[in-house]
Write an enzyme that holds these catalytic residues in place. Structure first.
Site, short mmCIF file in Angstrom:
data_model
loop_
_atom_site.label_atom_id
_atom_site.label_comp_id
_atom_site.label_asym_id
_atom_site.label_seq_id
_atom_site.Cartn_x
_atom_site.Cartn_y
_atom_site.Cartn_z
N ASP A 13 -2.29 34.16 33.54
CA ASP A 13 -1.35 35.20 33.25
C ASP A 13 -1.88 36.07 31.90
OD1 ASP A 13 1.23 36.26 34.12
OD2 ASP A 13 2.17 35.20 32.46
N CYS A 16 5.91 31.30 38.71
CA CYS A 16 4.56 31.68 39.21
C CYS A 16 4.26 30.35 40.25
CB CYS A 16 3.80 31.73 38.06
SG CYS A 16 3.80 33.21 37.04
N ASP A 29 -1.40 29.11 36.07
CA ASP A 29 -0.97 29.43 34.67
C ASP A 29 -0.87 28.10 33.72
OD1 ASP A 29 -0.95 31.61 35.90
OD2 ASP A 29 1.06 32.04 35.45
N HIS A 59 -1.62 39.42 30.12
CA HIS A 59 -0.78 40.71 29.52
C HIS A 59 -1.54 41.21 28.45
CE1 HIS A 59 1.94 39.18 32.52
NE2 HIS A 59 2.62 38.27 31.59
N LYS A 66 -3.82 37.69 36.38
CA LYS A 66 -2.94 38.52 36.84
C LYS A 66 -1.94 39.04 35.91
CE LYS A 66 -0.22 34.30 37.60
NZ LYS A 66 1.07 34.71 36.79
N HIS A 87 4.13 36.94 25.60
CA HIS A 87 3.24 35.79 26.05
C HIS A 87 1.96 35.96 26.67
CE1 HIS A 87 5.37 36.61 29.78
NE2 HIS A 87 4.26 36.00 30.48
#
Ligand code: VGL
Ligand code: ZN
Length: 213
Positions: free
Chosen positions: A48, A164, A10, A50, A110, A85
């Protein structure tokens, strides 16, 4: 044949100074990570990733960084609430321009299921449904199992040490691979300094070697 594997967790704009979930010292690890990339046979990066309605995003200021019980169609869990984020296809989710991400061999995204968070690069966070605890795989555990060998070494670095990176390392250890797992201490930063220090101490207690780049 021995293999050297690096996992870069990340390292994304939103986790650097000025980002939505900035971790102090983030920018300083970029040149250090760049300087070691050529030492590895495989470089794996996690990202990451989202959607705008992700369940980990805080809805009121008062709840920021608090941990609450959540329930949705996927199941129940305890969830820490973060600022918005790493939105898919935005600058915040991108790898920083000065990180040599063209050297990444595999990129694992992810956290793209809006109903489940994913701290570890290997599995989503635990959810409970009908009394059964489950964690969906990202696919990275299969990659690591395929690359595993007796004198392999898997080094881990990135952001955030206490979130993470911590979950990723714990999941790798739980796979019970033959490979040695090491943390590159000066290529990691935490959400907080104390969180970083605490997690490094926890790794040491577990017998994970910590090294410096
Ligand atoms: C992370 C909080 C929320 C991390 C990701 O990369 O450590 N932390 N999402
Ligand atoms: Zn996240």
């Amino acid at each position: 044949m021995s293999k050297r594997i690096l996992i870069v967790v990340d390292v994304q704009n939103d986790f650097l100074e000025g980002g939505a979930l900035a971790c102090e010292g983030g920018k300083a690890i970029i040149p250090r990570i760049n300087s070691i990339l050529d030492n590895y046979d495989y470089v794996i990066a996690t990202q990451d990733w989202h959607s705008d309605d992700h369940m980990s995003f805080v809805k009121s200021k008062e709840e920021l960084f608090t941990t609450v019980s959540l329930e949705n169609e996927e199941g129940k869990c305890e969830q820490t609430l973060w600022p918005k984020h790493c939105l898919q296809n935005t600058f915040g989710a991108e790898f920083p321009k000065d990180l040599d991400s063209h050297k990444f061999n595999i990129i694992v995204r992810k956290g793209s299921n809006p109903l489940i968070d994913s701290y570890s690069g290997l599995y989503d966070n635990a959810m409970t449904k009908n009394e059964v605890i489950f964690r969906n795989p990202t696919g990275l555990s299969g990659v690591l199992k395929e690359l595993d060998c007796e004198d392999c070494c898997t080094d881990v670095c990135g952001i955030a040490t206490d979130v993470c990176v911590r979950f990723t390392v714990n999941d790798i250890l739980d796979l019970g691979l033959n490979s040695k797992v090491r943390i590159i201490e000066n290529c990691c930063v935490g959400v907080t300094k104390e969180g970083h220090e605490h997690t490094i101490a926890e790794f040491k207690e577990k017998g994970v070697d910590t090294i410096l780049a």
